[in-house]
Design a protein around this motif. Structure first.
Motif, PDB file in Angstrom:
ATOM      1  N   PHE A  62      -8.016  14.019  -3.031  1.00 20.09           N
ATOM      2  CA  PHE A  62      -7.011  12.984  -2.828  1.00 20.09           C
ATOM      3  C   PHE A  62      -5.401  13.711  -2.895  1.00 20.09           C
ATOM      4  CE2 PHE A  62      -4.213   9.116  -3.120  1.00 20.09           C
ATOM      5  CZ  PHE A  62      -4.593   8.543  -1.891  1.00 20.09           C
TER       6      PHE A  62
ATOM      7  N   TRP B 280      -0.811  13.086   4.033  1.00 20.33           N
ATOM      8  CA  TRP B 280      -2.249  12.526   4.309  1.00 20.33           C
ATOM      9  C   TRP B 280      -2.696  11.257   3.461  1.00 20.33           C
ATOM     10  CZ3 TRP B 280      -6.581  13.939   7.636  1.00 20.33           C
ATOM     11  CH2 TRP B 280      -7.461  13.433   7.091  1.00 20.33           C
ATOM     12  N   ALA B 281      -2.162  11.612   2.318  1.00 20.85           N
ATOM     13  CA  ALA B 281      -2.254  10.131   1.534  1.00 20.85           C
ATOM     14  C   ALA B 281      -1.612   8.923   2.070  1.00 20.85           C
ATOM     15  CB  ALA B 281      -2.057  10.420   0.118  1.00 20.85           C
ATOM     16  N   TYR B 282      -0.354   9.186   2.497  1.00 21.63           N
ATOM     17  CA  TYR B 282       0.320   8.065   3.035  1.00 21.63           C
ATOM     18  C   TYR B 282      -0.052   7.598   4.230  1.00 21.63           C
ATOM     19  CZ  TYR B 282       4.318   5.641   4.902  1.00 21.63           C
ATOM     20  OH  TYR B 282       5.281   5.099   5.405  1.00 21.63           O
ATOM     21  N   HIS B 283      -0.772   8.485   5.366  1.00 25.50           N
ATOM     22  CA  HIS B 283      -1.344   7.823   6.679  1.00 25.50           C
ATOM     23  C   HIS B 283      -2.826   7.700   6.587  1.00 25.50           C
ATOM     24  CE1 HIS B 283       2.262   8.684   9.147  1.00 25.50           C
ATOM     25  NE2 HIS B 283       2.331   9.805   8.230  1.00 25.50           N
ATOM     26  N   VAL B 284      -3.589   8.397   5.884  1.00 31.15           N
ATOM     27  CA  VAL B 284      -5.038   8.212   5.848  1.00 31.15           C
ATOM     28  C   VAL B 284      -5.475   7.292   4.444  1.00 31.15           C
ATOM     29  CG1 VAL B 284      -7.187   9.420   6.095  1.00 31.15           C
ATOM     30  CG2 VAL B 284      -5.335  10.168   7.516  1.00 31.15           C
ATOM     31  N   GLY B 285      -4.961   7.964   3.354  1.00 29.02           N
ATOM     32  CA  GLY B 285      -5.178   7.435   2.229  1.00 29.02           C
ATOM     33  C   GLY B 285      -6.715   7.515   1.457  1.00 29.02           C
TER      34      GLY B 285
ATOM     35  N   ARG C 252       0.713  -1.268  -0.077  1.00 26.50           N
ATOM     36  CA  ARG C 252      -0.108   0.107   0.224  1.00 26.50           C
ATOM     37  C   ARG C 252       0.858   1.371   0.155  1.00 26.50           C
ATOM     38  NH1 ARG C 252      -0.849   3.137   3.932  1.00 26.50           N
ATOM     39  NH2 ARG C 252      -2.712   4.628   3.940  1.00 26.50           N
TER      40      ARG C 252
ATOM     41  N   GLY D 152      -4.965   1.018   5.517  1.00 25.75           N
ATOM     42  CA  GLY D 152      -4.673   1.996   6.679  1.00 25.75           C
ATOM     43  C   GLY D 152      -3.201   1.134   7.151  1.00 25.75           C
TER      44      GLY D 152
ATOM     45  N   GLY E 133      -8.772   3.434   3.293  1.00 22.19           N
ATOM     46  CA  GLY E 133      -7.708   3.831   2.420  1.00 22.19           C
ATOM     47  C   GLY E 133      -7.952   3.194   0.968  1.00 22.19           C
ATOM     48  N   VAL E 134      -7.968   3.937   0.023  1.00 21.47           N
ATOM     49  CA  VAL E 134      -8.464   3.619  -1.504  1.00 21.47           C
ATOM     50  C   VAL E 134      -7.386   2.766  -1.748  1.00 21.47           C
ATOM     51  CG1 VAL E 134     -10.024   5.539  -1.693  1.00 21.47           C
ATOM     52  CG2 VAL E 134      -7.596   5.848  -2.576  1.00 21.47           C
ATOM     53  N   LEU E 135      -6.248   2.878  -1.452  1.00 19.08           N
ATOM     54  CA  LEU E 135      -5.191   1.953  -2.018  1.00 19.08           C
ATOM     55  C   LEU E 135      -4.868   0.817  -1.162  1.00 19.08           C
ATOM     56  CD1 LEU E 135      -3.067   4.771  -3.775  1.00 19.08           C
ATOM     57  CD2 LEU E 135      -3.800   2.759  -4.919  1.00 19.08           C
ATOM     58  N   GLY E 136      -5.547   0.659  -0.290  1.00 16.32           N
ATOM     59  CA  GLY E 136      -5.236  -0.534   0.739  1.00 16.32           C
ATOM     60  C   GLY E 136      -5.575  -0.122   2.110  1.00 16.32           C
TER      61      GLY E 136
ATOM     62  N   THR F 217       0.955   4.002  -2.892  1.00 20.56           N
ATOM     63  CA  THR F 217       0.522   5.542  -2.486  1.00 20.56           C
ATOM     64  C   THR F 217       1.456   6.529  -3.031  1.00 20.56           C
ATOM     65  OG1 THR F 217      -0.706   4.689  -0.462  1.00 20.56           O
ATOM     66  CG2 THR F 217      -0.005   6.895  -0.686  1.00 20.56           C
TER      67      THR F 217
ATOM     68  N   PRO G 139      -9.925  10.664  -0.026  1.00 19.33           N
ATOM     69  CA  PRO G 139      -9.951  11.919  -0.419  1.00 19.33           C
ATOM     70  C   PRO G 139     -10.475  12.631   0.734  1.00 19.33           C
ATOM     71  CG  PRO G 139     -11.006  10.358  -1.724  1.00 19.33           C
ATOM     72  CD  PRO G 139     -10.496   9.371  -0.569  1.00 19.33           C
TER      73      PRO G 139
END
Lengths: 330, 330, 330, 330
Positions: D238, D249-254, C231, D310, D305-308, C235, D256
């Motif tokens: 996002f 944010w994308a890294y930790h929460v993932g 992930r 959390g 998380g849209v890419l996996g 990301t 939008p």
């Protein structure tokens, strides 16, 4: 070769040497420019004892544009004092005139009074100090330098006002950072007026000669700026007057100077004379193409330059005079 | 007040006025600094006729550091000529010394010879021109300014070499953009040597006086730099010598100058004298805190400044001399 | 149209649609490129169940170049953990790939692992952790993704090493800011190796499919990267994989991706497949011109995009699955 | 742990875990903030089938501020189409929110619609398209998301208008570069209105759930934004929704997301739910301190998380659904 007794032949010679230089673009958005031939060309010198020589289209009128900036700065020093002025405007050259939209230092002050942001801050200061008569006072100041009533070109002023979105952007940022007060319109209006003051190349040389002469207009003998503020104006012209090519100008010409997008360039030889060139084709930095080249040759030929005698000169180091002696000399 | 006949009492007075100024931080990474008290303080003036006055810890040795830059630049002008040098280094002040890691202009040339990138390019040029003897030649050049054999502090040089990652980064970028050639180590080594040249405050004043004297060392009468290149060195010192506070320095002091992180500052009064201050506590820009304040007062008190007489001075405008006359004067 | 049962005809169709696109320049400094026709063109897709389809010059070998970056980042996560890695490299996109020579954030960390500075920091971390066997381990990692022994192109590696002045500049800056340790040569060497790993377009699709498959190589069934780090890799590919056009890519394609200057681009459709295009003509951002255009059409036609179905798609919002359900699905 | 059947206990638990986090500063310039305790705290979740759970001060009203930006962007897509909108606003994250006063790309377009410059350009587009009814239309749009008539806080709107010098600066720059038209006041007014729309945390979760639900408000079943534009809004949220910490944010929460200086943060779990947190103490980037920390924990605990799944999750890779299947699922 040093400055000759009769400079007229030399000026005509300069005109010939650089007449064929036809690079650069006229700032066609300036009203009246369509009636000014792109190859209009004039050169003038005025001495501190009031003599003026010129060559070419020396009576062709043009607007001051950014050449007005050192004069407004001087007026602000006279009216408000060094400290009040420099609480609002810094004195550092900017290395980034092209990238920087905002022209602000990290502390959000304009870099210096020779760029738009600084001139807008100066205009705001002057307007705030006398909201009802700031324009009239400014016209009076220009009149003292010119030795006649100053006049403004209505269409140039109008154009400056209507198309002033970049300057309004800067003004709102300055307001945001509390550098200037609420009357943004007043500041922008005063700024537009100063850009639209009309003169010819001989008069521009006389304005420069007034600075060379410690603030006293050589022909009228009247004071246009207090003697003690002339040094500050010259210093800022030297370090910042040619935008982001100020260092290159200092290297090649070595004189305090200022250019404007109408095509004028003036330079000051402290204690001796004011020099001016007019030719409207501009380089990428907004300077007159011929203006820059003429001044390089001129400084070299006459051995000018406040730190020594021009690039092809005799390499003499100009001694900074002993003030005791220079007080007499002045 | 102008420059007095016997400056010694004035120098002692300056020392007293600024002795209590204890702000700033010593560059403790420089070897030997642990044995230099942070309050070491010295002031000196040397005239173009070879007289030297001083006060305070005037024999305390320190390393040149960045004060070496104008001298290396002059050496490059002498050996390679203006054109070859400025194909590799520009002449514009940088408005962004703190943000900019690379100190390169948009065309990837170093902004000017007074910052690290420019000095590294100069070092590369000089080293490339004489790979085997570049160090020896440089030491010879410094010897002419000092009037004695130049010496290098081994530990300072070693520290400069080992910790030179930022300078190596700049050198690799310059190599990447083909500003310099392949011998990066040679350039870095020469750069380290120049920073480690040792002298005291009296000698620094004499080096400045050599520039004030058109390149002729006032005591030995020997030529340290060609007369025709002195103006370029002074111009670059004026516009760029104090990094991103060069404009502020020009405004307050108005003299060509250079500072180094060891704590030294020198300034040149063209045709008349060299001035030097040493005090190792530095401000955020890397200048000696006391050095800057002493020079502001000094320029004002003696009416110095190439564009007029200091900030509290008499406001006199210094006339740029007629070269015909100045040729005699010189 | 969604992904068809037999994608082969669609891939051939893509090839036809974009074959005439001949803009862009081949990175001719890469060894071997002179023997690669500028119009070489291949497209491949590999599913998470191990099927591979392709069209065009699908066996033409090329070097990974920057496509290696996400794999090295994943290897660092596996070997050193998230925390150790991100103490040295940030996770923010950079808006300024072209101006920025240094690619460092204000705190002097590289912006992210997908740009040179970040990849050099990652290389330094990996090399420092196992100085003697860092190359061998890295080749092992690439072997797991490829499903065969990884090979390096000697001339490409050599060229990367000899011409690495910009990367060496970055490495010295990282050393200066103590982001990396002393063995700059080791880090640069590991960086050169990773860029020179050779593969073809089918294999690149399989590498992407390995990420799509939670780290398990679909053909060999072996683990190339720990499931819990996939992930993070996806990301960073999503937010930073296409340099300063990552936002535009996310907008038009909407898939985690990475490109390299040899002309390859790969994208990951999580849980489903890996996609790859090879065509060596590059745009101004260093991406394959055809690669970018093929992916825009592909994502639209198949309704791909992690945040919904492609730009001309049916506008469906892809539900983020309930992990309980997805745990079974996976 | 995944999302529980009854989330209420979990929300109360989150409240307890982060209640003692009292760092950050309230944006005290917002009217009404003096009557809002700095420790006000609410959390809410709304599902795409219209259920809402909440905890804490969940009925406390606050203004949308920058959270309005994705909704205005969606409205512009609906009314003017993708092409017309993106001729005026780019889609790239900016790496430099703090230094950049102008928020403009090199081609002088705003970086993206999630920052002030982009939102001002969007407001100008919308106002220009319907000068007389732009406000009414916008209030209608917000009403569809809220499921009730939208209301504006007069004092917040007034404050936004009077203190809008930075935004006016941006607007004049946009006008200067001909990105927007002449009616700067209209654009600024529409911008002020959108910032002043009032709601509570439950309603914010419902607005996010509307985006999660493909544009259909889960309770009213009415369409707030066209289905085919939702993906664009989510993509920009996002990549750019959290300013210069969007990558982190994308890294930790993932997910939008979008934050506002009143203290609200919303995030979208596509196809499943909308999440919202309110707590007015802000970090240096203008995000709610508790909001950021709550979302990190929340995404990890529920495997979002849209890419996996959390950062502390099970590491599952979320498969991007086959549109054929997802069309049914939706």
């Amino acid at each position: 070769m040093n400055a000759p007794q009769d400079p007229a032949p030399y000026l005509r010679d300069l005109l010939e040497r650089f007449r064929e230089l036809r690079e650069g673009k006229v700032q066609s958005s300036l009203p009246g420019m369509d009636r000014t031939g792109p190859d209009t060309f004039a050169i003038a010198v005025a001495t501190t004892d009031g003599q003026v020589w010129s060559a070419g289209d020396d009576r062709h009128p043009f607007s001051l544009q950014s050449i007005s900036k050192p004069f407004l700065y001087g007026m602000a020093l006279d009216q408000l004092g060094r400290e009040a002025v420099h609480r609002k405007v810094a004195v550092e050259p900017t290395g980034e005139a092209f990238n920087s939209l905002t022209e602000l230092e990290e502390d959000h002050l304009p870099y210096n009074p020779m760029i738009n942001s600084g001139a807008i801050a100066i205009s705001a200061l002057l307007h705030h100090a006398a909201p009802r008569e700031s324009q009239q006072r400014m016209m009076g100041m220009f009149g003292e330098y010119l030795g006649r009533a100053a006049l403004v070109h209505d269409a140039v002023k109008g154009r400056e006002l209507e198309g002033a979105h970049r300057n309004r952007a800067i003004a709102h940022l300055l307001r945001h950072f509390e550098v200037i007060g609420d009357d943004i319109d007043g500041a922008i209006r005063l700024y537009a007026w100063q850009c639209a003051v009309m003169l010819d190349t001989r008069e521009l040389a006389l304005m420069a000669a007034t600075l060379a002469n410690g603030g006293v207009q050589p022909v009228t003998g009247r004071c246009a700026i207090q003697r003690r503020h002339v040094r500050d104006v010259l210093t800022l012209m030297f370090t910042c007057g040619m935008y982001d090519t100020s260092g290159t100008w200092a290297y090649h010409v070595g004189l305090p100077a200022k250019s404007g997008v109408s095509g004028g360039v003036m330079a000051v030889v402290p204690g001796r004379m004011g020099l001016a060139v007019y030719s409207p084709r501009l380089d990428a930095h907004g300077h007159s193409v011929r203006g820059v080249e003429v001044f390089k040759a001129w400084a070299a030929d006459w051995g000018l330059g406040v730190l020594g005698g021009g690039e092809h000169g005799d390499g003499s180091v100009h001694p900074v005079p002993d003030p005791a002696a220079s007080a007499q000399a002045n």
